[in-house]
Design a protein around this motif. Structure first.
Motif, short mmCIF file in Angstrom:
data_model
loop_
_atom_site.label_atom_id
_atom_site.label_comp_id
_atom_site.label_asym_id
_atom_site.label_seq_id
_atom_site.Cartn_x
_atom_site.Cartn_y
_atom_site.Cartn_z
N ALA A 108 0.72 -1.18 -0.11
CA ALA A 108 -0.06 -0.05 0.04
C ALA A 108 0.89 1.18 -0.13
N ALA A 109 2.14 1.19 0.80
CA ALA A 109 2.95 2.24 0.58
C ALA A 109 3.59 2.77 -0.73
N VAL A 110 3.35 1.96 -1.68
CA VAL A 110 4.11 2.06 -3.06
C VAL A 110 2.79 2.35 -3.87
N ALA A 111 3.32 3.50 -4.65
CA ALA A 111 2.14 3.91 -5.57
C ALA A 111 1.68 2.78 -6.63
N PRO A 112 0.17 2.90 -6.69
CA PRO A 112 -0.22 1.77 -7.32
C PRO A 112 0.06 1.31 -8.69
N GLU A 113 0.57 2.22 -9.51
CA GLU A 113 1.27 1.94 -10.81
C GLU A 113 2.70 1.16 -10.70
N GLU A 114 3.18 1.05 -9.58
CA GLU A 114 4.48 0.47 -9.28
C GLU A 114 4.34 -0.91 -8.66
N ARG A 115 3.54 -1.15 -8.09
CA ARG A 115 3.09 -2.31 -7.31
C ARG A 115 3.19 -3.57 -8.22
N LYS A 116 2.55 -3.63 -9.47
CA LYS A 116 2.88 -4.71 -10.19
C LYS A 116 4.55 -4.78 -10.57
N ASN A 117 5.08 -3.74 -10.84
CA ASN A 117 6.68 -4.06 -10.91
C ASN A 117 7.40 -4.70 -9.78
N LEU A 118 6.75 -4.17 -8.74
CA LEU A 118 7.44 -4.32 -7.46
C LEU A 118 7.36 -5.92 -7.25
N ARG A 119 5.95 -6.41 -7.51
CA ARG A 119 5.56 -7.67 -7.21
C ARG A 119 6.43 -8.48 -8.27
N ALA A 120 6.64 -8.19 -9.49
CA ALA A 120 7.40 -9.27 -10.41
C ALA A 120 8.85 -9.16 -10.06
N ASP A 121 9.51 -8.03 -9.51
CA ASP A 121 10.68 -8.16 -9.04
C ASP A 121 10.80 -9.14 -7.76
N MET A 122 9.94 -9.12 -6.99
CA MET A 122 9.86 -9.80 -5.81
C MET A 122 9.81 -11.25 -6.08
N LEU A 123 9.00 -11.59 -6.97
CA LEU A 123 8.76 -12.96 -7.53
C LEU A 123 10.06 -13.56 -8.11
#
Length: 160
Positions: free
Chosen positions: A131-146
């Motif tokens: 939630a602290a990450v901008a909505p448009e960046e969440r998908k990118n962060l999620r891919a990096d985490m995976l």
């Protein structure tokens, strides 16, 4: 929690792949009829859970006796490591929560993650946790985490 129809179809296909040395050929309409669903439900499961990104090759044959063939790309001694490396190379740069869930389900079916590990990953990579990450960046962060998770799994399989 009751099993969803798409999960039941996926389990049936995975079991058929195991029984047939990683190759399963079937008629989509006949399978749909046997499972009391519409053919598009079969197509949905194939498209989301048995695609190239997840280590499968799907071939369709058109015509009166058209069929679908699903072939596991990786099998044998280093199957898990080969699949992890394949996923790492082909993982998209962004993932929705649903996309992540499909990847985690596949890792579970391949016995790379257990149910508890999958649940923890879903929780950590959810929109609520990010939630602290901008909505448009969440998908990118999620891919990096995976990607980081897959890289760590690859290390484990390289140690054996």
């Amino acid at each position: 929690m009751p099993m969803r129809l798409s999960d039941y179809i996926e389990d049936f296909i995975r079991e058929s792949l195991k029984e047939n040395n990683g190759i399963f050929e079937f008629n989509r309409n006949l399978m749909a009829s046997n499972m009391n669903c519409v053919p598009s439900q079969i197509s949905y499961v194939i498209a989301t859970r048995f695609n190239n990104d997840n280590g499968y090759m799907v071939t369709s044959r058109r015509g009166g006796k058209g069929s679908i063939e699903i072939r596991q790309l990786f099998s044998g001694e280093n199957e898990q490591l080969e699949l992890i490396e394949h996923l790492l190379q082909n993982l998209p740069g962004s993932l929705s929560e649903h996309d992540l869930s499909v990847y985690l389900d596949n890792l579970g079916m391949l016995e790379l993650l257990d149910d508890k590990q999958q649940s923890l990953c879903r929780a950590v990579m959810s929109d609520g946790s990010l939630a602290a990450v901008a909505p448009e960046e969440r998908k990118n962060l999620r891919a990096d985490m995976l990607k980081n998770l897959l890289a760590e799994l690859a290390k484990e399989y390289n140690d054996f």
